[in-house]
Motif scaffolding. Sequence first.
Motif, short mmCIF file in Angstrom:
data_model
loop_
_atom_site.label_atom_id
_atom_site.label_comp_id
_atom_site.label_asym_id
_atom_site.label_seq_id
_atom_site.Cartn_x
_atom_site.Cartn_y
_atom_site.Cartn_z
N LEU A 1 36.34 31.15 42.81
CA LEU A 1 35.14 30.79 41.77
C LEU A 1 34.06 30.11 42.16
N GLY A 2 32.88 30.75 42.18
CA GLY A 2 31.76 30.51 42.71
C GLY A 2 31.15 30.98 44.01
N THR B 1 35.27 26.48 43.48
CA THR B 1 33.86 25.60 43.91
C THR B 1 33.04 25.37 42.78
N THR B 2 33.43 25.59 41.62
CA THR B 2 32.55 25.14 40.70
C THR B 2 32.59 23.37 40.44
N SER B 3 31.85 23.12 39.40
CA SER B 3 31.99 21.43 39.40
C SER B 3 33.21 21.09 38.27
N LYS C 1 28.62 33.57 38.63
CA LYS C 1 27.98 34.23 37.46
C LYS C 1 26.69 34.39 37.47
N SER C 2 26.00 33.89 38.54
CA SER C 2 24.49 34.02 38.76
C SER C 2 24.37 35.60 39.37
N PRO C 3 23.04 36.19 39.28
CA PRO C 3 23.01 37.40 39.65
C PRO C 3 22.58 37.34 41.25
N SER C 4 22.71 36.11 42.04
CA SER C 4 22.81 36.05 43.59
C SER C 4 23.73 35.08 44.08
N LEU C 5 23.83 35.18 45.15
CA LEU C 5 24.76 34.02 45.95
C LEU C 5 24.11 32.81 46.45
N GLY C 6 24.54 31.77 46.92
CA GLY C 6 24.15 30.55 47.45
C GLY C 6 24.25 29.44 46.74
N GLY C 7 24.33 29.22 45.46
CA GLY C 7 24.21 28.32 44.79
C GLY C 7 23.09 27.36 45.02
#
Length: 791
Positions: free
Chosen positions: A2-3, A244-246, A27-33
């Motif tokens: 997750l994330g 790995t989400t908050s 959830k985002s259109p790209s990786l890396g956070g």
Amino acid sequence: MLGGGVTGLAVAYELLKRGQKVEIIEKSPSLGGLAKTERWKGRPIDMGPHIYHTPDKDIQDYWLAEFEGLFHKREHWAKNLKNSKFYDYPISREFINSLPDDMREKINNDLAKADPDALARANNYYEYTKALAGETLQELFFTQYPEKLWGMSTKELDANWAPKRVQITEERRAFYQGQWSAVGNEGSGTIVSSLEEKIIALGGVIKLGEVIERVEQNDSDAITRIVTDIREIDIMPVDLVINTTSCTIFSRFIGAETDLKYRGVILVMLELTTANVLPEGVDFIYIDDKEIYFNRVSDQNSFIKDPTSDATIMCCEITYSPNDKYDVMSEGELAQEVKGQFAGLGLCSLDQIIDYKVIKLPEVYPMYFKGYQAALNQTREKFDKIRNLYTLGSLAEFIYADLQILFSKAIDLAQVITDKTFKANGINKTNPRLEFNKIVHIKEKSIGAGHNTFLIAEIGLNHNGSMVLAKELIDAAIASGADAVKLQSYKAKYRVAENGKTSRYVEKVLGTEETDYEMLKKSELSKEQTAELFDYAKDRTIIFSAPFDLESADELAELGVDCYKIASFDLVNLPLIRKVASTNKPMIISTGMAYLSEVQDALMEVAKCGNPNVILMQCTSSYPCPPESMNIKAIDTMRLAFNNLPVGISDHVIGDMVSLGAVARGANIIEKHFTLDKEMEGPDHVLSMLPTEFAAMKERVIIVEKSLGDGIKQPSANEVASIIRFRKTMYTKHAIKKGSVINVGDIIYTAPAYGIYSKYEDIVIGQITTQDMAENTPITWNVLGGSPGGL
């Protein structure tokens, strides 16, 4: 996974390298956070300054090997901007000595009065910095900036924030001086992109733009389904979920509440027509002026390999909380204010700022408000009890962790999940707690403390292959007061070799000349015969069977059996136990010939399948059994060991004395072989009860049931981290060359538990190492088994 931030990518890559299957949901259109790099105006821009640094040679070597040619090594320098003057950061005594005489003397006097006891007693950030640095430095650097960053008084900020972040060095130094330090060639995202490529090359699955809505659990504290805006993902018993989400986001996923909070960051990127913005050699600055929106400014030219010589992009960071003035301002209004304030610092003219870009990051900094530990512990407890969940990353763990820590944790977690040393040592968070129902219901009957002893008439092989006799046995058992009738279901070809001469089942029966296969084949019931007997009895009593093979278990499931019996011989037949447990029907498990650890192994398989309905039976696999071998005290042991689940005995002693003793000791269930004639042909008639004997035993059981007893002990899921941290395992006492023979003098026992347990010392001694080993290195199975002399 997750994330898809850098933590999720790193652990996904490490798991894939170890042969695991991995799917990432982001959830985002790209990786890396927070470590991603975007492109704007044809240039890479990071989400703030991201520096890959480490004092650890192992992590340095890992980065250089995995991302060869993708790093640009360089130092980074910072300054504090206060009242239009630049001050060194980090603070050093060299810097203090360069200050005007009166200020220098005041600071040195403060430092000379530093009180270690006051430091130890500090219970907030204000008290800690005052005890460490004194009032003058505190007022200069450790009050306005943290209050601006956190939006709260330093007296409300926990002391735990301070120790690693408030330091006074001897000399002026770069950030992370003395450490290996670098940036990605095209920003931090250079490494993110490489990880993405590696993951895809190893067969990893990445789902972008997919929003998780909720995470569902069963009664055994295991995640069973992840629901997104696109699909529902069933989580199988063998699957793991890594979050790995908050803390706030994952709490929402599982429907839990948390008092933990984060500060967000708004990045205002300013495109400038000049590259000469910050003082020479300075890469980012800190600003404590509360009238200026942003608290940190970084030059994006400093975080790539090839900077632009005549232009740059400056990243202005504004910390914010939900619904504060920065959060509610429009992007245009906010950017215009920032542009004016930036130019007002004298770093450039307003006309040199030609464009802007605003990026909002809602959760960046965990808020260490006073008392946050209680909220953190409550939240961790909710996460830790989920047995197929691991939580990893700075936001997920509510910690401040830079890139070296995130990569280290990712590597360590992949090792914990996959390394056979951990599995051999029993360190496995996914193992469920052995918590079974204290009362088991089979049709209208309840079995357990406070209910009548459940009496089973075991027909077994005593029908001798005759359906007429089988039905007569069922009738007699019902008339004798049995609560249930039990059959045996097997395929003789799977139970014993056709040419076998001896059998555990009949080893005590003398004078048997037929082979075990012939004896068992004669009494084998077909599926159709079993169905006929079930139909004959099911409206009058509980009738069930003990499958001895997977095919027979499938047939019983098709017949809709109400419960299953696992024979003592199959206690270690884990595939059969998994097959039966997966039906979620009640299971009665006999434990003849078994150690307690083998019983636990069987129960662990049942628990992994999520089946809470288990009854254990003490049994001695001897036919007939001498009373002194029955060991009915073992029911106390199993009840205490496995949290008061129902227990009883499968009694092969002639007569009812041992059964009555077991009932007096608190047995919830009794199984006795049942026959119409003890002199019939067959191995079990001699030790079986006649109908009159069974009826008499039931009467005596009812009398004995007027006196009965309870207990528990096993590790909890959130102790896994402590096991790894504190348990002592094998380490090298000194450096050992490849090809060396391990002896007692080479081994010490220390923590953390990355090595082999001491119980395997006899196996380890005499083994040959497969690689050079430094002093104080864990000894694991994969470094043993080499050739003499390292050949």
